[in-house]
Design a protein around this motif. Structure first.
Motif: not given
Length: 267
Positions: A175-187
Motif C-alpha cells: 500500500g505504498s505511495s510517494a510523491v515528491i514535487d520540487q519546483f525551484g532550484n537545488q532542492n
C-alpha cells in the motif's frame, strides 16, 4: 509468440529480444531518435522458466548525446514503459523485473543534463518521473513490494529526488505511495518506505530546501499506518520526519527562509 519492433533511429541503437522455453511471450518496442550521438539500448527478456503476457516499450529521444537503457525482464506478466527525452545530455537507466500485476513507467525529461534511475523488481509499480529544467536527478528503487505509486516532478534546476521502497520484509511497502514535487532550484527530497499502509507527500517551492521522510524501523520490519506531509515554501528550509512505529501521522508546513523542523514518531 509475438515479436514486434518498429525502430526509427538516427544514431546508435541496440535492440535485443530473448526468450526461454515459456509460452505467452509478448514483446513490443517503438524507438525514435532525432539528433546527434544519441544512444538507446532496449533489452526485453523472458527468463527460461518464466511466463509472460507482455512487454511494451516506447522511447523518444530528440536532441543530442541523450542515452537510454531500458530492461524489462519477466517474472510473470505485464510491463509498460514510455520514455521521452528532449534536450541534450539526458540519461535514463530503467529496469523492470515484472511479477503478476501492473508495472507502469513514464519518464519525461525535457531540458539538459537530467538523469533518471529507476529499478523495479517484483510487484505492482506505477512510476512517473517528469523533469523540466537542467541538471535534475531522480532516483527510484523498488524491490519486492506491491501496490506502489511514485511520482517525482522537478521543474527547476539541479534538484534531487529519491524514493526507495523495500518490500522484502513481511508486509513491507504494501500500500505504498510517494510523491515528491520540487519546483525551484537545488532542492533535495528523500522518501524511504519499508512498512505497510504507507503514504508520504513532499512539496518544495523555493530553492536549497531539504526534506527527508523515513518510514522504517531499525530491523527493516513493518511500521504500518504511516502518513507524512511536508510543504516548504521558501528557501534554505530543512525538515525531517522519522516514523518507526504503528499508527503514525505527521504534517509539517514551513513558509519562509531558514526554518528547521524535526519530527520523530516511534514507540
Amino acid at each position: 509468440m509475438r515479436y514486434f519492433a518498429k525502430i526509427t533511429t538516427t544514431f546508435a541503437l541496440a535492440l535485443v529480444f530473448s526468450a526461454g522455453m515459456a509460452f505467452g511471450q509478448n514483446h513490443d518496442a517503438d524507438l525514435d531518435q532525432v539528433g546527434d550521438e544519441n544512444s538507446a539500448t532496449i533489452d526485453q527478456t523472458v527468463n527460461a522458466d518464466a511466463l509472460s503476457d507482455g512487454h511494451r516499450a516506447t522511447a523518444r529521444q530528440a536532441g543530442n548525446r541523450n542515452k537510454l537503457t531500458l530492461n524489462q525482464r519477466d517474472f510473470g506478466s505485464a510491463h509498460e514503459a514510455s520514455v521521452l527525452q528532449s534536450g541534450d545530455d539526458n540519461y535514463a537507466d530503467l529496469l523492470s523485473q515484472g511479477g503478476v500485476g501492473s508495472n507502469d513507467l513514464i519518464v519525461n525529461q525535457v531540458g539538459d543534463g537530467n538523469e533518471a534511475d529507476v529499478t523495479h523488481f517484483i510487484g505492482s509499480h506505477v512510476n512517473r518521473v517528469r523533469q523540466a529544467g537542467d541538471g535534475n536527478d531522480a532516483e527510484i528503487s523498488q524491490r519486492s513490494s506491491f501496490d506502489n505509486f511514485v511520482r517525482i516532478q522537478q521543474r527547476g534546476n539541479n534538484n534531487t529526488g529519491t524514493v526507495q521502497d523495500d518490500g522484502q520484509s513481511e508486509d513491507g511497502a504494501s500500500g505504498s505511495s510517494a510523491v515528491i514535487d520540487q519546483f525551484g532550484n537545488q532542492n533535495n527530497g528523500t522518501i524511504t518506505h519499508v512498512g505497510s499502509n504507507l503514504d508520504a507527500d513532499m512539496e518544495q517551492d523555493g530553492f536549497s530546501n531539504e526534506a527527508t521522510i523515513s518510514q522504517e524501523d531499525g530491523m527493516m520490519g513493518p511500521v504500518s499506518d504511516n502518513s507524512a506531509d511536508i510543504l516548504q515554501d521558501g528557501n534554505f528550509n530543512t525538515s525531517t520526519v522519522t516514523q518507526s512505529s504503528s499508527g503514525n501521522m505527521a504534517d509539517v508546513v514551513q513558509i519562509g527562509d531558514g526554518n528547521t523542523s524535526t519530527i520523530t514518531q516511534d514507540n
